[in-house]
Structure formats: structure tokens, C-alpha cells
Design a protein around this motif. Structure first.
Motif, PDB file in Angstrom:
ATOM      1  N   THR A   1       0.834  -1.191   0.000  1.00 53.13           N
ATOM      2  CA  THR A   1       0.000   0.000   0.000  1.00 53.13           C
ATOM      3  C   THR A   1       0.876   1.252   0.000  1.00 53.13           C
ATOM      4  OG1 THR A   1      -1.712  -1.171   1.219  1.00 53.13           O
ATOM      5  CG2 THR A   1      -1.853   1.224   1.228  1.00 53.13           C
ATOM      6  N   ARG A   2       1.991   1.181   0.749  1.00 53.67           N
ATOM      7  CA  ARG A   2       2.925   2.313   0.804  1.00 53.67           C
ATOM      8  C   ARG A   2       3.542   2.540  -0.583  1.00 53.67           C
ATOM      9  NH1 ARG A   2       6.320   0.635   4.923  1.00 53.67           N
ATOM     10  NH2 ARG A   2       4.553   1.059   6.277  1.00 53.67           N
ATOM     11  N   GLN A   3       3.960   1.446  -1.224  1.00 55.63           N
ATOM     12  CA  GLN A   3       4.533   1.559  -2.578  1.00 55.63           C
ATOM     13  C   GLN A   3       3.507   2.146  -3.555  1.00 55.63           C
ATOM     14  OE1 GLN A   3       5.655  -2.516  -3.117  1.00 55.63           O
ATOM     15  NE2 GLN A   3       7.661  -2.270  -2.151  1.00 55.63           N
ATOM     16  N   PHE A   4       2.275   1.678  -3.451  1.00 54.63           N
ATOM     17  CA  PHE A   4       1.195   2.144  -4.312  1.00 54.63           C
ATOM     18  C   PHE A   4       0.968   3.641  -4.101  1.00 54.63           C
ATOM     19  CE2 PHE A   4      -3.359   3.104  -4.737  1.00 54.63           C
ATOM     20  CZ  PHE A   4      -3.666   2.600  -5.988  1.00 54.63           C
ATOM     21  N   GLY A   5       0.965   4.044  -2.816  1.00 61.18           N
ATOM     22  CA  GLY A   5       0.760   5.453  -2.487  1.00 61.18           C
ATOM     23  C   GLY A   5       1.893   6.321  -2.995  1.00 61.18           C
ATOM     24  N   GLU A   6       3.130   5.835  -2.807  1.00 60.74           N
ATOM     25  CA  GLU A   6       4.297   6.614  -3.233  1.00 60.74           C
ATOM     26  C   GLU A   6       4.327   6.797  -4.749  1.00 60.74           C
ATOM     27  OE1 GLU A   6       7.175   5.403   0.519  1.00 60.74           O
ATOM     28  OE2 GLU A   6       7.408   4.408  -1.409  1.00 60.74           O
ATOM     29  N   SER A   7       3.922   5.732  -5.457  1.00 56.32           N
ATOM     30  CA  SER A   7       3.968   5.823  -6.924  1.00 56.32           C
ATOM     31  C   SER A   7       2.860   6.733  -7.454  1.00 56.32           C
ATOM     32  CB  SER A   7       3.862   4.432  -7.550  1.00 56.32           C
ATOM     33  OG  SER A   7       2.596   3.876  -7.255  1.00 56.32           O
ATOM     34  N   GLY A   8       1.715   6.792  -6.733  1.00 55.66           N
ATOM     35  CA  GLY A   8       0.584   7.581  -7.238  1.00 55.66           C
ATOM     36  C   GLY A   8       0.399   8.914  -6.531  1.00 55.66           C
TER      37      GLY A   8
ATOM     38  N   ASP B   1      -0.637   9.279  -3.593  1.00 60.42           N
ATOM     39  CA  ASP B   1      -1.726   9.184  -2.622  1.00 60.42           C
ATOM     40  C   ASP B   1      -1.180   8.979  -1.217  1.00 60.42           C
ATOM     41  OD1 ASP B   1      -4.123   9.544  -3.913  1.00 60.42           O
ATOM     42  OD2 ASP B   1      -4.018   7.558  -4.834  1.00 60.42           O
ATOM     43  N   SER B   2      -2.103   8.896  -0.279  1.00 58.10           N
ATOM     44  CA  SER B   2      -1.700   8.615   1.093  1.00 58.10           C
ATOM     45  C   SER B   2      -0.919   7.314   1.131  1.00 58.10           C
ATOM     46  CB  SER B   2      -2.931   8.468   1.984  1.00 58.10           C
ATOM     47  OG  SER B   2      -2.580   7.819   3.174  1.00 58.10           O
ATOM     48  N   THR B   3       0.208   7.307   1.858  1.00 60.25           N
ATOM     49  CA  THR B   3       1.016   6.100   1.922  1.00 60.25           C
ATOM     50  C   THR B   3       0.704   5.287   3.184  1.00 60.25           C
ATOM     51  OG1 THR B   3       2.746   7.333   3.040  1.00 60.25           O
ATOM     52  CG2 THR B   3       2.931   7.108   0.645  1.00 60.25           C
ATOM     53  N   SER B   4      -0.136   5.816   4.055  1.00 57.48           N
ATOM     54  CA  SER B   4      -0.454   5.112   5.303  1.00 57.48           C
ATOM     55  C   SER B   4      -1.954   5.018   5.442  1.00 57.48           C
ATOM     56  CB  SER B   4       0.138   5.837   6.502  1.00 57.48           C
ATOM     57  OG  SER B   4       1.528   5.974   6.347  1.00 57.48           O
ATOM     58  N   LEU B   5      -2.541   4.210   4.572  1.00 61.25           N
ATOM     59  CA  LEU B   5      -3.987   4.202   4.479  1.00 61.25           C
ATOM     60  C   LEU B   5      -4.652   3.319   5.519  1.00 61.25           C
ATOM     61  CD1 LEU B   5      -6.095   5.494   2.755  1.00 61.25           C
ATOM     62  CD2 LEU B   5      -5.984   3.542   1.204  1.00 61.25           C
ATOM     63  N   PHE B   6      -3.929   2.242   5.938  1.00 55.96           N
ATOM     64  CA  PHE B   6      -4.578   1.270   6.824  1.00 55.96           C
ATOM     65  C   PHE B   6      -3.946   1.211   8.209  1.00 55.96           C
ATOM     66  CE2 PHE B   6      -5.032  -0.633   2.488  1.00 55.96           C
ATOM     67  CZ  PHE B   6      -6.393  -0.409   2.354  1.00 55.96           C
ATOM     68  N   ARG B   7      -4.807   0.871   9.153  1.00 55.06           N
ATOM     69  CA  ARG B   7      -4.394   0.480  10.504  1.00 55.06           C
ATOM     70  C   ARG B   7      -4.646  -1.017  10.599  1.00 55.06           C
ATOM     71  NH1 ARG B   7      -7.963   4.245  12.150  1.00 55.06           N
ATOM     72  NH2 ARG B   7      -6.934   6.091  12.954  1.00 55.06           N
ATOM     73  N   ILE B   8      -3.705  -1.781  11.124  1.00 51.97           N
ATOM     74  CA  ILE B   8      -3.928  -3.226  11.249  1.00 51.97           C
ATOM     75  C   ILE B   8      -3.554  -3.707  12.653  1.00 51.97           C
ATOM     76  CG2 ILE B   8      -3.347  -5.532  10.376  1.00 51.97           C
ATOM     77  CD1 ILE B   8      -2.824  -4.385   7.659  1.00 51.97           C
ATOM     78  N   GLY B   9      -4.433  -4.514  13.240  1.00 53.52           N
ATOM     79  CA  GLY B   9      -4.166  -5.143  14.534  1.00 53.52           C
ATOM     80  C   GLY B   9      -4.336  -6.647  14.417  1.00 53.52           C
ATOM     81  N   ILE B  10      -3.476  -7.383  15.126  1.00 50.79           N
ATOM     82  CA  ILE B  10      -3.554  -8.848  15.055  1.00 50.79           C
ATOM     83  C   ILE B  10      -3.553  -9.436  16.464  1.00 50.79           C
ATOM     84  CG2 ILE B  10      -2.320 -10.954  14.342  1.00 50.79           C
ATOM     85  CD1 ILE B  10      -1.365  -9.402  11.889  1.00 50.79           C
TER      86      ILE B  10
END
Lengths: 149, 149
Positions: free
Chosen positions: A84-91, A93-102
């Protein structure tokens, strides 16, 4: 010991949501939905499938995913955040779109749905996570220590 | 991230062995084997089946059993120890025949066999257990806390 017999299994639960979803939707509803749809198709769904995960439910801007293995869950989450970070950097867009908990828990299974502390804790951990990061509960950290590259 | 993909799953591993097996066999080989066979048929196998466990292997006087749920594994182990004690008390035999250890781990699966820390720790916990008792690792205790009657 008289006990109602419920079906239980150990699982790694991944809770994810979109940072600033309401704000993004307010600013550009169509664009936000399209971008999330593309991210799901190109990044999220393939990552989940590649780590034998199962999408349990989508709730607005959030998702709940079940994995048989904690190592698979964490590897999948890291892959989602990285791509997602790579996608954001290339476009741009926001590079930190998600929060994830496990979290790892002995959850209750009812058909395709899952319940219990194990699920609730995953959601609480996710709410604490910084944008773009993956947060682990102690029970999930216990299971991946020394097992990740 | 290049990584050899191994099949993993979270499981509760129960390791059990017979206390003083060599001594019992030396004293009465035929009688000991018959008694263990009867215990397995009347107590152990039904308890495992009743809690959806899977006998992974029998090794001399020991057994390795896999459960999908930690709650099921612990409930099963307590049932085995309780019924073995009742059996012993009614027949005048040893009332603390088994040592049982339980661990929760993200194990490696290869066909019907299982490997990894998660399995080794179950065996180490079992070796520490007192006769007639069930010992839990921290990862298994974490999963059954507040979930057992």
C-alpha cells in the motif's frame, strides 16, 4: 462437568480499517471508493489468499480476516502495508492508508462467523495502531517471535 | 520477502506419558500393557474424540495429541486425569498414572505429522508435570483463562 459444547478454534485474527475514512469520503466519495476497490483487488485480496486467510466480514471501512497461523497473518499484514505504501508513493496518494491489529485467540465459531474475546481484542489493538503500522497483541507476538525473517 | 512457504497452523498440543512406565513394565509386563490398553479404550480415546482431538503419534509410553482449541485440549486433559483417578481408586491401582503438558503454538504441518517449537515445548512442560496433574505453558494458560468452568 456439564458444559454447553460450543465449537472453538485457535486462530489469528486480523482487524484492519481505513485511516480517516469519513474525511476521505467527504472530500471525494467516488474517488475514495474506487481507490479502496482497486487496493482490495490488487493488494489486499491477493495477500490474504496467498497466506490462506479468510475474509470473515467487511464492515464499512473495516475488515476482519481469520488465519489458521499467526505467522501467516503477520506476514500478510506486513505485505499489505508495504505494498500500500509503494502504491501510495507511486501515485502520490496517502502512503499510510490502513491500521492493522492482530491477535491470537481461542475463538467461538458459528457457521462462517466468529466471536469472542479473541476477536474483540484484535479490534481494540487495531484501534491503537498508527497509520501504516501493524500492531500485535502479546499472544500473537508470542507466536511469531523468532519465526519471521 | 523470499521465504519458503511451509504450512503452519495454530494448535493446542497435548503431550502425555505414563509415570514410572519402565518400573511398571518390569514388575508386570502383561498386566501393565493390558491396563494401559483398557485405559486408552475406555478413557483416553473417548475423551480425545469428545473434544475433537487428533492422536498424532504414540511413542512407547507417550502420546502426542493435537487440538484445534486450547479450551478443548485442557478440558480433555482434566477429564482424562479425573477419570483415571476414579478408575484407579475403584480398582486399587495407581491413581496418578499420567503426566500431561499442554502448549499452544504456531506449528509446522507436514501431512499427518507436526513439528516445531510448539510441539517441543509441550513435551518439555509434560516432563515437568507432577503425576496426575495437567501443566500448561503460558501461551496455553493465556487462552483458557476465564474460559473454563
Amino acid at each position: 462437568m456439564v458444559e454447553e459444547r460450543v465449537e472453538r478454534r485457535l486462530a489469528a485474527i486480523m482487524a484492519a480499517d481505513v485511516v480517516g475514512y469519513s474525511r476521505l469520503m467527504e472530500a471525494d466519495e467516488g474517488g475514495t471508493l474506487n481507490r479502496l476497490k482497486a487496493l482490495r483487488r490488487d493488494i489486499i485480496d491477493p495477500a490474504i489468499a496467498g497466506h490462506s486467510g479468510r475474509m470473515v466480514k467487511l464492515m464499512g471501512d473495516g475488515a476482519l480476516v481469520e488465519f489458521a497461523s499467526a505467522v501467516d497473518a503477520v506476514t500478510c499484514a506486513i505485505e499489505i502495508q508495504k505494498k500500500t505504501r509503494q502504491f501510495g508513493e507511486s501515485g502520490g496518494d496517502s502512503t499510510s492508508l490502513f491500521r492493522i491489529g492482530i491477535n491470537v485467540g481461542d475463538i467461538i465459531v458459528d457457521g462462517d462467523d466468529i466471536y469472542g474475546d479473541g476477536v474483540n481484542i484484535a479490534a481494540r489493538i487495531e484501534a491503537l495502531a498508527e497509520p501504516g503500522e501493524v500492531y500485535l497483541s502479546r499472544t500473537s507476538a508470542d507466536q511469531v517471535r523468532d519465526k519471521l525473517p
